[in-house]
Design an enzyme around this catalytic site. Structure first.
Site, PDB file in Angstrom:
ATOM      1  CG  ASN A 209      42.723  36.909  31.940  1.00 22.82           C
ATOM      2  OD1 ASN A 209      42.571  38.157  31.608  1.00 22.82           O
ATOM      3  ND2 ASN A 209      41.858  36.087  31.811  1.00 22.82           N
ATOM      4  CD  GLU A 306      34.778  38.455  30.141  1.00 24.40           C
ATOM      5  OE1 GLU A 306      34.373  37.442  30.966  1.00 24.40           O
ATOM      6  OE2 GLU A 306      35.773  38.490  29.521  1.00 24.40           O
ATOM      7  CB  CYS A 340      36.755  34.944  32.733  1.00 24.68           C
ATOM      8  SG  CYS A 340      36.800  35.199  31.118  1.00 24.68           S
ATOM      9  CD  GLU A 520      35.141  42.513  25.577  1.00 21.29           C
ATOM     10  OE1 GLU A 520      35.571  43.615  25.291  1.00 21.29           O
ATOM     11  OE2 GLU A 520      35.449  41.670  26.457  1.00 21.29           O
TER      12      GLU A 520
END
Length: 546
Positions: A209, A306, A340, A520
């Site tokens: 994505n 993640e 997400c 992150e």
């Protein structure tokens, strides 16, 4: 410049209106997303220019692997997988997965570069990283357009993604020269100190994505700390990460510092098991994340995960309605809903539910769907036909379970003939939802908003947290005390107050529970790409028991 680079450069030529738009876009993600929220309700404007290349014309023929400082042709052309252009359904190129020998070459290349890179001073690494950021800024339109062709999202969003990528590299370049340990005074003049040292060869495994942006998010802190990286993009979006590898090389990193290997699960397994790999960072689904964690555990490799989400967005009756509606749109329809951290469970206090639904449906119906390379498009194509079918299947199931489709949720065929094979659908708003429905419990990863009524703060908090995920959450209210009280009690790693999907590179991003661990972006990520060494210095005689 490679053939793919020349072709994508042509895509960016002769575009005065696009360049004007690029200058107008803000250089922070927060401000840019605010602009994008405004653009979601902007009427479609016919393109002012004709591009020299357009949707449906690009073929990628250059090799997509990269190690030892250059693109590498696949050794074995068996088991190739077609890579599609989502907007047209045509084959863009063939992805050739890397086998054990190729993976080993990439990792050996990274190990060799690590030995040189890790010995540089932080300021030396910073100068090279800043040059990489500058090149990305210079080639922004070119990279964004190739990202659109491979991913399907709108050019407006892709341009933001590339901005976020160079900002991330620039941010960690600024931190490279600040890495330091601690001095601890001990009795008798003795002392101890700590050193923050790199891990070695890190593996990054990306999602489809945000292909280029995720590669920057993983590589920038890794390189700032003195590591090397081997990156495996999703087999569905293999094209633009190789451009990042070329940019790092052009900026002056040691040959082999950032390498790209293509492939799916088998290639990922080879990376996780390789003895020279010191760390694995993965973005993707929960089932795959579990497998990566299990594989990495066998050699005690640290991992950053993640993973997925089913995030709640809570809208209280005292919210500023227009902002709440815009927030809900941003929380559900960015990148065709393929995000997400999207807030796909929209809890609306019962008193304002009718007005909210009226406004959100009106704006959802106005979202312009079509050719993602056109400036006026606000929603492009989903990543693949199987994924489109899966998302539409969730809507069918929702209707069977009693949900009401207020708008959208159907395949969409643009008027342009070249787009008739594309993977488009209309964004969907579901009403009459309850917490037990499949569409409310499971991650759909498409443009589907499930709206649920609530009455009290205590009730909505319990319902919002009743999920195995914990990636993100949001709250809209004018009551400052309530906003902070609710956020304190939400079980999510990233929370938003009176906004949604704002992710500046300075701010850590990551989840709770089955949404993963590690972070992150932000300063804390340095800890995930380095290790701490303690050194104790005795200034006197040894005090021995023997």
């Amino acid at each position: 410049m490679t053939e793919a680079g020349r072709m994508t450069q042509q895509l960016g030529s002769g575009q005065p209106s696009r360049r004007k738009t690029a200058r107008a876009l803000c250089f922070t993600r927060a401000l840019t997303f605010a602009k994008m929220a405004e653009l979601l309700r902007t009427p479609l404007v016919p393109p002012a220019v004709i591009r020299s290349a357009s949707t449906g014309t690009l073929e990628v023929k250059e090799p997509l692997n990269f190690w030892c400082g250059g693109r590498v042709k696949p050794k074995d052309m068996k088991n190739t997988e077609p890579v599609y252009e989502p907007a047209t359904g045509r084959v863009l190129c063939q992805m050739v997965p890397c086998g054990a020998e190729e993976v080993d070459k990439a990792i050996q290349s990274a190990q060799s570069a690590f030995l040189k890179w890790s010995k540089l001073a932080g300021m030396e690494r910073a100068r090279i990283m800043l040059e990489a950021a500058r090149i990305i800024r210079e080639r922004r339109d070119e990279i964004a357009e190739l990202e659109v062709i491979n991913n399907g999202k709108s050019i407006t969003e892709a341009a933001v993604d590339i901005d976020v990528a160079w900002q991330c590299i620039e941010y960690y370049a600024g931190m490279a020269g600040t890495l330091a340990g601690q001095h601890v005074q001990l009795p008798g003049g003795s002392f101890a100190y700590t050193r923050r040292e790199p891990l070695g060869v890190c593996v990054g495994i990306g999602a489809w994505n945000y292909p280029f942006q995720i590669a920057a998010w993983k590589s920038a802190p890794a390189l700032a700390c003195g590591n090397a990286m081997v990156f495996k993009p999703s087999p569905m979006t293999p094209v633009t990460v190789v451009m990042l590898a070329e940019i790092y090389a052009e900026a002056g990193v040691p040959e082999g510092l950032f390498n790209v290997v293509q492939g799916g699960a088998e290639t990922g397994t080879l990376l996780c098991h390789h003895p020279l790999v010191a760390k694995v960072s993965f973005t993707g689904s929960v089932p795959t994340g579990k497998k990566i964690m299990e594989m990495s555990a066998k050699s005690v490799k640290p991992v950053t995960l993640e993973l997925g989400g089913k995030s709640p967005l809570i809208i209280f009756k005292d919210s500023e309605m227009e902002n709440a509606v815009k927030g809900a749109l941003m929380a559900n329809f960015l990148s065709q809903g393929e995000v997400c951290c999207n807030g796909t469970r929209v809890f609306v206090q019962r008193e304002i539910l009718p007005k909210f639904l009226e406004d959100v449906v009106k704006r959802t119906k106005a979202i312009q769907i079509g050719d993602p390379l056109l400036d006026g498009t606000r929603m492009g194509a989903l990543i693949s036909q199987p994924h489109l079918d899966r998302v539409l299947g969730f809507i069918t199931q929702a209707k069977k379970e009693g949900a009401k489709v207020l708008c959208g949720g159907e395949p969409f065929v643009p008027t342009d003939p070249k787009l008739h094979g594309g993977y488009f659908m209309t964004p969907c708003v579901l009403d009459n939802c309850n917490d037990g429905m499949t569409c409310v419990k499971e991650e759909i990863f498409g443009p589907v908003m499930s709206v649920l009524p609530f009455d009290t703060e205590e009730e909505v908090l319990q319902r919002a947290n009743n999920t195995t995920f914990g990636l993100a959450a949001g709250v809209f209210t004018r009551d400052v005390a309530r906003a902070h009280r609710v956020v304190e009690n939400l079980q999510a790693g990233t929370c938003f107050i009176n906004n949604y999907n704002v992710s500046p590179v300075e701010v850590p991003f990551g989840g709770y529970k089955m949404s993963g661990f590690g972070r992150e972006n932000g300063q804390v990520t340095i800890e995930y790409y380095s290790q701490l060494k303690t050194v104790v210095v005795e200034m006197g005689d040894v005090d021995s028991l023997f």
